[in-house]
Design an enzyme around this catalytic site. Structure first.
Site, PDB file in Angstrom:
ATOM      1  N   ASP A  16      -9.997   4.098  14.625  1.00  0.00           N
ATOM      2  CA  ASP A  16     -10.068   4.026  13.166  1.00  0.00           C
ATOM      3  C   ASP A  16     -10.438   2.622  12.707  1.00  0.00           C
ATOM      4  OD1 ASP A  16     -10.008   5.077  10.599  1.00  0.00           O
ATOM      5  OD2 ASP A  16      -7.849   4.792  10.344  1.00  0.00           O
ATOM      6  N   GLY A  40       0.833  -1.200   0.000  1.00  0.00           N
ATOM      7  CA  GLY A  40       0.000   0.000   0.000  1.00  0.00           C
ATOM      8  C   GLY A  40       0.862   1.241   0.000  1.00  0.00           C
ATOM      9  N   ARG A  41       0.254   2.353  -0.421  1.00  0.00           N
ATOM     10  CA  ARG A  41       0.978   3.617  -0.473  1.00  0.00           C
ATOM     11  C   ARG A  41       0.022   4.737  -0.069  1.00  0.00           C
ATOM     12  NH1 ARG A  41       5.496   5.047  -3.509  1.00  0.00           N
ATOM     13  NH2 ARG A  41       5.305   3.160  -4.772  1.00  0.00           N
TER      14      ARG A  41
END
Length: 425
Positions: free
Chosen positions: A144, A27-28
């Protein structure tokens, strides 16, 4: 480190104890990258979060402090990702975790309906409730909880076994963070929307939204902004025909109470009839739906595998099927059953019992007269609370605390413009 440095396949990272070779990106974001790497010291695959900006590095160090605190309390027993090590590589800060599989959002996308059956939802909700119960005991709010932060351990060999990740927004003293914007918009609780004081109940709200999303295949509250999130109201009550669905909607109702003081706690979720399956006692096992949860059919191999997973992955590490610990394990939370006061309990002092030795409630057996369809009055209290909430004029909190890579409204996400069948705009 040169400005043109990229975390890409073949790149090398070095700590004091090992070298790491980047195998591929997982992921980025604006904070940096997450990559699967081969750790030369142990010859194993690990996940490394590589943070590049100075502001994100400070947040990462706060996350590391919480991860260290949880690891000392044996958080790996409670379905929470294992943190291994952190190190500075030139101008990058790197956090090493155990390598997991795909996230829950990706898992749902593999289904044509983007939804799961109740026998698949049950072990996932149970494992997350165990994780939240642990956080509740150690007074940490995740802040979150969303499908992207719920990882499948191995969706092929260990179907439905999950772990909670990403403690970048976690806090261990929520009173100091009143008015801050936490949680991804779709899973944001009413108290965060209103800028009120909050506690671990905000994570239970998010879990309720996720449970509904797993069941329907749609985001429960697909608002485009905070005001839009307050515009949803309940429509006609859904009709169900068996006790298991009735139990699911009852749990969903309790997780989505607008007043945090009335919201079910993680320990109560673990004692709910849906999780203990006490509603399947007696004659109810003759229901066709219940039979499908226990029977094994040669032409439904996928369902068979998932049934095995439902019974196996629902048990925390080191725990036997009977609910106790195996003979060679000790209660990992011994000495941490301290008394604490919680606002949702009305300020009364409550004593935490060991997480793995709680006594389950004996729910009333389900009547087998399921031939007559029953109407579940879905969350009448929630409907009243929502209507009261909609009549209030509330200013959006000006104080923000959100991830640098958080979008205002992730409209690209599948299902964000669809409405759940028991809600209408």
């Amino acid at each position: 480190m040169p400005d043109n440095f990229q975390v890409e396949e073949g790149a090398m990272l070095y700590s004091k104890s090992s070298a790491y070779e980047v195998q591929y990106l997982l992921g980025r974001g604006s904070f940096g990258e997450v990559a699967q790497c081969r750790k030369f010291a142990t010859n194993e695959n690990v996940a490394i979060k590589v943070i590049r900006s100075r502001h994100s590095i400070e947040d990462a160090k706060s996350e590391e402090d919480i991860l260290k605190q949880m690891k000392l309390l044996n958080s790996h027993f409670f379905n929470i990702v294992v943190w291994n090590y952190s190190f500075q590589y030139k101008e990058r800060y790197c956090i090493e975790f155990e390598k997991l599989d795909i996230n829950l959002h990706e898992f749902l996308q593999k289904r044509s309906s983007m939804s799961l059956k109740l026998k698949e939802i049950r072990p996932i909700v149970q494992q997350l409730a165990i994780a939240l119960d642990f956080l509740d005991v150690v007074d940490i709010v995740h802040g979150d909880l969303k499908p992207e932060n719920i990882m499948m351990v191995d969706h092929v060999r260990q179907p439905l076994k999950v772990k909670l990740i990403d403690f970048g927004l976690a806090v261990n003293n929520s009173a100091q963070h009143t008015g801050e914007t936490m949680q991804t918009l779709y899973y944001r609780s009413p108290e965060i929307l209103l800028g009120n004081e909050f506690n671990g109940a905000i994570d239970v709200w998010s879990l309720g939204c996720i449970a509904a999303e797993m069941f329907t295949g749609n985001v429960l509250f697909p608002g485009s902004d905070e005001y839009d999130m307050k515009s949803y109201k309940l429509s006609d009550n859904p009709k169900v025909c068996d006790c298991e669905h009735e139990s699911f909607f009852d749990l969903l109702t309790k997780m989505l109470m607008v007043d945090a003081a009335d919201r079910i706690t993680p320990s109560q979720i673990l004692e709910h009839a849906l999780i203990t399956m006490s509603q399947l006692s007696g004659d109810s096992k003759s229901c066709s739906h219940v039979k499908s949860c226990f029977s094994q059919s040669s032409d439904e191999e996928e369902d068979d595998d998932l049934e095995v997973a439902s019974s196996s992955t629902a048990i925390p590490a080191g725990q036997t099927e009977s609910g106790g610990l195996s003979s060679d394990e000790h209660t990992p939370f011994a000495g941490h059953t301290a008394e604490k006061k919680r606002k949702r309990d009305g300020g009364k002092t409550t004593k935490k019992t060991p997480l793995l030795k709680r006594k389950r409630d004996q729910a009333k057996p389900c009547s087998s007269s399921a031939k007559k369809r029953k109407t579940v009055h879905f969350n009448e209290n929630l409907e009243d609370s929502v209507n009261k909430l909609l009549n209030k004029t509330v200013e959006v909190p000006s104080k923000k605390r959100k991830r640098a890579d958080e979008e205002t409204c992730p409209e690209e996400r599948s299902g964000c413009k669809r409405r759940v069948n028991f809600f209408s705009p």
